[in-house]
Design a protein around this motif. Structure first.
Motif, short mmCIF file in Angstrom:
data_model
loop_
_atom_site.label_atom_id
_atom_site.label_comp_id
_atom_site.label_asym_id
_atom_site.label_seq_id
_atom_site.Cartn_x
_atom_site.Cartn_y
_atom_site.Cartn_z
N LEU A 223 0.83 -1.21 0.00
CA LEU A 223 0.00 0.00 0.00
C LEU A 223 0.86 1.26 0.00
N GLU A 224 1.92 1.25 0.80
CA GLU A 224 2.82 2.41 0.84
C GLU A 224 3.44 2.64 -0.54
N ASN A 225 3.89 1.58 -1.18
CA ASN A 225 4.54 1.71 -2.47
C ASN A 225 3.54 2.13 -3.55
N ALA A 226 2.32 1.58 -3.50
CA ALA A 226 1.30 1.94 -4.50
C ALA A 226 0.89 3.40 -4.33
N THR A 227 0.76 3.86 -3.09
CA THR A 227 0.42 5.26 -2.86
C THR A 227 1.55 6.17 -3.32
N SER A 228 2.78 5.77 -3.06
CA SER A 228 3.93 6.54 -3.54
C SER A 228 3.96 6.58 -5.06
N GLU A 229 3.63 5.45 -5.68
CA GLU A 229 3.61 5.39 -7.15
C GLU A 229 2.61 6.39 -7.73
N GLN A 230 1.40 6.41 -7.21
CA GLN A 230 0.37 7.32 -7.75
C GLN A 230 0.72 8.77 -7.46
N GLY A 231 1.28 9.04 -6.26
CA GLY A 231 1.69 10.40 -5.95
C GLY A 231 2.82 10.87 -6.86
N ALA A 232 3.80 10.00 -7.09
CA ALA A 232 4.92 10.34 -7.98
C ALA A 232 4.45 10.51 -9.42
N ARG A 233 3.51 9.66 -9.85
CA ARG A 233 2.99 9.79 -11.22
C ARG A 233 2.20 11.08 -11.38
N MET A 234 1.40 11.41 -10.38
CA MET A 234 0.64 12.66 -10.43
C MET A 234 1.59 13.85 -10.52
N ASN A 235 2.65 13.84 -9.72
CA ASN A 235 3.63 14.92 -9.74
C ASN A 235 4.37 14.97 -11.07
N ALA A 236 4.75 13.80 -11.60
CA ALA A 236 5.48 13.74 -12.86
C ALA A 236 4.62 14.23 -14.03
N MET A 237 3.35 13.84 -14.05
CA MET A 237 2.47 14.28 -15.13
C MET A 237 2.16 15.77 -15.03
N ASP A 238 2.11 16.30 -13.80
CA ASP A 238 1.92 17.74 -13.63
C ASP A 238 3.12 18.50 -14.17
N SER A 239 4.32 18.00 -13.88
CA SER A 239 5.54 18.64 -14.40
C SER A 239 5.59 18.54 -15.92
N ALA A 240 5.19 17.38 -16.46
CA ALA A 240 5.20 17.21 -17.91
C ALA A 240 4.21 18.16 -18.58
N SER A 241 3.05 18.35 -17.97
CA SER A 241 2.06 19.27 -18.53
C SER A 241 2.58 20.71 -18.53
N ARG A 242 3.23 21.09 -17.44
CA ARG A 242 3.79 22.45 -17.36
C ARG A 242 4.89 22.63 -18.40
N ASN A 243 5.76 21.62 -18.53
CA ASN A 243 6.84 21.71 -19.52
C ASN A 243 6.28 21.79 -20.94
N ALA A 244 5.23 21.02 -21.21
CA ALA A 244 4.61 21.07 -22.53
C ALA A 244 4.00 22.44 -22.79
N GLY A 245 3.37 23.03 -21.78
CA GLY A 245 2.81 24.37 -21.94
C GLY A 245 3.88 25.40 -22.22
N GLU A 246 5.01 25.31 -21.50
CA GLU A 246 6.11 26.25 -21.75
C GLU A 246 6.69 26.07 -23.15
N MET A 247 6.79 24.82 -23.59
CA MET A 247 7.32 24.56 -24.93
C MET A 247 6.37 25.08 -26.01
N ILE A 248 5.07 24.93 -25.77
CA ILE A 248 4.08 25.44 -26.72
C ILE A 248 4.18 26.96 -26.83
N ASP A 249 4.35 27.63 -25.68
CA ASP A 249 4.48 29.10 -25.69
C ASP A 249 5.71 29.53 -26.48
N LYS A 250 6.85 28.83 -26.26
CA LYS A 250 8.07 29.18 -26.99
C LYS A 250 7.92 28.94 -28.49
N LEU A 251 7.36 27.79 -28.85
CA LEU A 251 7.19 27.47 -30.27
C LEU A 251 6.19 28.42 -30.93
N THR A 252 5.14 28.80 -30.18
CA THR A 252 4.16 29.75 -30.73
C THR A 252 4.82 31.09 -31.02
#
Length: 280
Positions: A223-252
């Motif tokens: 349970l500890e590892n599964a909760t850590s997995e989902q928390g880390a994935r949520m954080n990683a996908m949030d960072s990826a979304s922000r990076n994609a937004g910044e890249m879109i702004d630069k390319l635009t």
């Protein structure tokens, strides 16, 4: 025009990736709430069990610790930050440490999760005696953890090294490595554990307690590892979304500059042609 068209294609593809990462973040957030709810229920009861086990283990005098079993818990899916990498590194370091401390030690690996198994099998494939997968893909239950505990009890080892990620928050997961003495190494404690009164046979009751504790320990670690997995994935996908937004702004911005330059160049050509015609 070719350059501006390439920029448009790149912006469109990154926008699609951003939509995917946002959707994965929402899914991870939903799964995180479910797993964390179960973890909050399990933690208090496990702490009580763990305190009894510690008193139980401290009353035993363990001599032979040459046979070691390392239980490495990882996830079955990726895109969850560095928790799997950290677990693999800790497992490799644990193997080196045991070999340095006890040169003639017998070390084996018990992997839970595909990601850890895939990496460890490249370098330490001969040490893997059992690999369990698809545990975190479904809802984690005490029954599944009990089956893993039964497999561990079948193995003749003195000490279990349990490696997993402990959940602190969405942005913080700590790697934990704990040692659990086997039932064989605690056998002398069946007769030395006098801190409690027993209504039935002491050794039988303590062995049953050990089996229950081991299953509950695996259940808690999963349970500890599964909760850590989902928390880390949520954080990683949030960072990826922000990076994609910044890249879109630069390319635009680059796309708009290229488009303006193209329009300016075409206007200059038109004006130059018009001037040449009018002069004639």
């Amino acid at each position: 025009m070719a350059a501006t068209k390439d920029f448009k294609v790149r912006i469109k593809s990154i926008t699609s990736i951003k939509k995917i990462t946002k959707a994965m973040k929402m899914v991870a957030a939903s799964k995180l709430r479910q797993v964390q709810r179960g973890l909050d229920i399990v933690r208090p009861s496990f702490n009580a069990l763990n305190s009894i086990y510690n008193e139980y283990a401290n009353s035993a005098s363990i001599e032979n610790k040459k046979n070691r079993l390392i239980i490495a818990i990882s996830s079955d899916r990726g895109l969850c930050g560095g928790i799997n990498t950290n677990a693999v590194k800790a497992t490799k370091n644990s193997i080196k440490t045991i070999k340095n401390e006890i040169p003639d030690a017998h070390i084996s690996l018990f992997t839970i999760g595909d990601k850890g198994k895939d990496v460890l099998s490249r370098e330490h494939g001969k040490l893997i005696i059992k690999a369990v997968s698809d545990v975190s893909k479904k809802s984690i239950s005490f029954g599944a953890a009990s089956l893993i505990a039964e497999e561990l009890l079948k193995q003749q080892f003195d000490t279990y090294h349990l490696i997993y990620s402990k959940f602190k928050s969405v942005i913080s997961q700590s790697l934990v490595e704990e040692q659990i003495s086997s039932a064989n190494s605690l056998e002398n404690a069946f007769f030395e554990f006098n801190g409690y009164e027993f209504d039935s046979d002491k050794s039988e009751l303590l062995y049953d307690f050990y089996e229950y504790f081991l299953g509950y320990k695996i259940f808690s670690a999963l349970l500890e590892n599964a909760t850590s997995e989902q928390g880390a994935r949520m954080n990683a996908m949030d960072s990826a979304s922000r990076n994609a937004g910044e890249m879109i702004d630069k390319l635009t911005l680059i796309y708009n500059k290229a488009r303006q330059a193209s329009i300016t160049r075409e206007l200059i050509e038109i004006i130059s042609c018009a001037s040449a015609v009018s002069s004639k």
